[in-house]
Design an enzyme around this catalytic site. Structure first.
Site, short mmCIF file in Angstrom:
data_model
loop_
_atom_site.label_atom_id
_atom_site.label_comp_id
_atom_site.label_asym_id
_atom_site.label_seq_id
_atom_site.Cartn_x
_atom_site.Cartn_y
_atom_site.Cartn_z
N GLU A 1 38.15 48.27 40.22
CA GLU A 1 39.17 48.43 41.06
C GLU A 1 39.89 49.77 41.04
O GLU A 1 39.60 50.27 39.79
CB GLU A 1 40.28 47.15 40.45
CG GLU A 1 39.56 45.87 40.86
CD GLU A 1 39.14 45.34 42.30
OE1 GLU A 1 40.06 45.54 43.30
OE2 GLU A 1 37.98 45.29 42.42
N LYS B 1 39.52 35.49 41.58
CA LYS B 1 38.40 34.97 42.27
C LYS B 1 38.30 33.47 41.66
O LYS B 1 37.79 32.56 42.49
CB LYS B 1 37.49 35.47 41.60
CG LYS B 1 37.29 37.18 42.13
CD LYS B 1 35.98 38.08 41.34
CE LYS B 1 35.76 39.35 42.12
NZ LYS B 1 35.02 40.25 41.28
N1 HSE Z 1 36.12 45.21 40.39
C1 HSE Z 1 35.23 44.14 40.84
C2 HSE Z 1 34.25 43.84 39.95
C3 HSE Z 1 34.79 44.37 42.54
O1 HSE Z 1 33.98 44.84 39.31
O2 HSE Z 1 33.65 42.81 39.98
C4 HSE Z 1 34.03 43.37 42.84
O3 HSE Z 1 35.06 42.43 43.24
#
Ligand code: HSE
Length: 420
Positions: A182, A197
């Protein structure tokens, strides 16, 4: 005959560029990208300048655009764009897990009120079609658990540091260069991203919208060489794992923490930016899905799949939510953990119910024992501030049932531990 969709895109970062590429290189599916709204006027972009706008109303006010694809960073700004688009009767595809996890209630209401679709397959586990699997395939089966590796960045960092012996800062940098992390990688390494998530998947798996604030997220920032050595001497790998698990007929728990994984686990060989999801149904048993959890093209492909689903009128019915399942979220769970600490005062901070292993030397001390998840949640700041490392050592979760008993006219709560 599928409708040809006109898309307004917000954001042209890693995933936006991935979507642009897959849209232009997909043979079977036709949609036209009408406008891309971006912020930075100074940035050079490899796309025709007539497509670019710096004004969100160029998309929101455009009656020809029926689909908004939202791929920006800022969760609150994203929520404003998405909710405004839905109010104007536009369908929305988003990959913004933080925005979703924080606003599921409002977004659900907007979808129903304005009769539009809101799809977000790319928000959880990149290219793995987990949301539609839960929503459509497991729509009626009671689930026991959904777990796995939901964050590509931390899995990549753990693979690089443990298997390849690359330093943590170098591995983090590499994951940023590859477009996995991110824009603020704290979200990845402190476990916020997989927590968001998990909150999204809990809605589709158990039909409940839970407050992300109540969900413990421990990450990998405090991992040290001694922890890696402990794990590898025992033949384990360390993975950052969200757990969404039913504990009995009416209670389930959600949390994110590192876990020691043995060779017997399907997740043992899920390395680098790959994600793996285990779904366990009451009747079907275990299913295992594996795929790229991060990166421009795999995530762009997940967005494309949602846009394509819109062309035949697909929307989530939130089937388990609509069924009002009688299952409640709880943190009253015993978990078995490894805790690496610095001094006896650290250990005294924690109320272990049972300690099975204890090792103490000047530079390295740990215990393995069982502790209440809620206790860990309340001590999260202490754990991070004092650079303690916690990893689950087994996947056994034990529900703590509080039964009220009346003693001398006073109602007390007594805990009983149900062993699974
Ligand atoms: N930063 C997130 C990850 C990107 O590394 O899974 C995908 O959601």
């Amino acid at each position: 005959m599928a409708e040809k969709l006109k898309i307004g895109l917000f954001g042209f970062g890693c995933v936006g560029q991935g979507l642009y590429h897959v849209l232009n290189n997909s043979t079977g599916f036709k949609a036209s990208l009408e406008c891309i709204v971006v912020k930075d006027k100074t940035k050079k972009r490899p796309i025709a300048s007539e497509l670019i706008s710096y004004n969100k109303w160029d998309v929101l006010d455009n009656g020809d655009i029926s689909v908004v694809v939202e791929l920006i960073d800022d969760a609150e700004e994203a929520f404003e764009i998405v909710s405004e688009a839905m109010r104007r009767g536009k369908h929305v595809v988003t990959a913004n897990k933080k925005m979703l996890a924080l606003h599921l209630n409002e977004l659900y209401a907007l979808q129903n009120k304005f009769k539009v679709s809101l799809l977000y397959e790319a928000a959880a586990c990149g290219s793995i079609p987990i949301i539609r699997t839960l929503e459509e395939y497991f729509d009626n089966e009671d689930l026991k658990r959904v777990t796995g590796i939901f964050n590509g960045t931390t899995n990549f960092i753990l693979t690089q540091t443990i298997n390849e012996r690359i330093s943590y800062p170098d591995a983090l940098l590499l994951s940023q260069e590859k477009g996995f992390a991110e824009s603020d990688p704290t979200n990845d390494v402190e476990g916020y991203d997989p927590k968001y998530k998990a909150v999204i998947l809990a809605l589709h798996a158990f039909g409940k919208i839970i407050d992300e604030d109540k969900v413990l997220n421990l990450g990998i920032t405090t991992l040290q060489d001694e922890d890696i050595q402990y794990a590898s001497e025992k033949g384990y790998k360390i993975k950052l794992m969200p757990v969404i698990e039913r504990l009995d007929d009416d209670k389930f728990s959600v949390f994110v923490a590192p876990r020691f994984i043995s060779k017997n686990s399907q997740l043992y060989n899920v390395d680098s930016e790959f994600n793996g999801v285990i779904v366990e149904g009451k009747f079907s048993g275990e299913q295992f899905l594996q795929g790229r959890g991060a990166g421009s093209l795999p995530t762009g492909a997940a967005v494309l799949s949602d846009v394509s689903a819109l062309s035949y009128g697909y929307r989530y019915e939130f089937k388990k939510y609509a069924q009002s399942q009688h299952v409640e979220f709880t943190n009253e769970v015993m978990v078995e953990i490894y805790l690496r600490y610095n001094n006896p005062a650290d250990l005294e901070m924690f109320d272990f119910k049972e300690i099975n292993q204890k090792y103490t030397e000047e530079k390295y001390s740990y215990v393995v024992g069982t502790i209440n998840l809620n206790e860990l949640r309340t001590k999260r700041k202490y754990i991070l501030d004092n650079k303690l490392f916690i990893s689950l050592v087994s996947n056994k979760l034990t529900l703590i049932v509080k039964t009220p008993v009346v003693e001398k006219g006073v109602v007390e709560e007594k805990s009983k531990i149900l062993i699974q």
